[in-house]
Scaffold this active site. Structure first.
Site, PDB file in Angstrom:
ATOM      1  N   CYS A   8      10.230  -7.411 -26.140  1.00  0.00           N
ATOM      2  CA  CYS A   8       9.717  -8.760 -25.974  1.00  0.00           C
ATOM      3  C   CYS A   8       8.696  -8.764 -24.837  1.00  0.00           C
ATOM      4  CB  CYS A   8      10.848  -9.725 -25.635  1.00  0.00           C
ATOM      5  SG  CYS A   8      12.097  -9.868 -26.927  1.00  0.00           S
ATOM      6  N   ALA A   9       7.630  -9.530 -24.992  1.00  0.00           N
ATOM      7  CA  ALA A   9       6.600  -9.613 -23.956  1.00  0.00           C
ATOM      8  C   ALA A   9       7.140 -10.307 -22.713  1.00  0.00           C
ATOM      9  CB  ALA A   9       5.384 -10.354 -24.489  1.00  0.00           C
TER      10      ALA A   9
END
Length: 135
Positions: A50-51
Site C-alpha cells: 500500500c502507498a
C-alpha cells in the site's frame, strides 16, 4: 453473497449521482470507523503493497471473520470501512468465496482509484483472504 452492510453502501452509491459525491462518502465511512489502537499498529498487522500506512487486525471468533483496520490516508480508511462492510461477520469458511473485485466493481471503485490505491486495495484483500484461509 454480500453482507447487508455492504448492500447499504451499494444503495448509497446508487443514490449518489457523481463520483465526487461517492468519493466523499467513502471518506465519511472511514471517518466513522473507530481508530485502531496504537498497540495494534505493529509490523504483523501492517499491510505491505500500500502507498500509505495500512494496518489490518483480524480476530476470527466463533467461526466468524472479524477485523478492524486503520490508515494514515482518509480515502484508504474509507476503503477499509468498505472492506469491513463486505467481510466482517462472515463465516470464516465463506470469506474465500467472496469475489471482492466483483463486489467492489458494483461501486465503480475499479474505475476511479489510482493504480497505487488499486494495488493497495488488492493487497488488503489478499491479506484478508490469506488470514481467513489460515484461521
Amino acid at each position: 453473497m454480500a453482507t447487508e452492510k455492504f448492500e447499504e453502501i451499494v444503495g448509497d452509491f446508487e443514490f449518489l449521482d457523481d463520483w465526487e459525491d461517492r468519493y466523499r462518502h467513502v471518506i465519511e465511512l472511514g471517518k466513522a470507523m473507530d481508530p485502531l489502537e496504537d498497540a495494534l499498529k505493529v509490523p504483523a498487522t501492517k499491510v505491505d503493497g500500500c502507498a500509505s500506512q495500512v494496518w489490518l487486525h483480524v480476530t476470527p471468533e466463533d467461526g466468524r471473520f472479524h477485523f478492524s483496520g486503520d490508515s494514515d490516508a482518509m480515502i484508504v480508511r474509507g476503503l477499509i470501512a468498505v472492506l469491513h462492510a463486505l467481510y466482517d461477520g462472515v463465516a470464516v469458511d465463506k470469506v474465500p468465496a467472496i469475489d471482492a473485485q466483483a463486489e467492489l466493481g458494483r461501486l465503480g471503485l475499479n474505475d476511479h482509484l489510482s493504480a497505487q490505491r488499486s494495488n493497495g486495495l488488492r493487497a488488503m484483500i489478499e491479506r484478508i483472504r490469506a488470514t481467513a484461509a489460515a484461521a
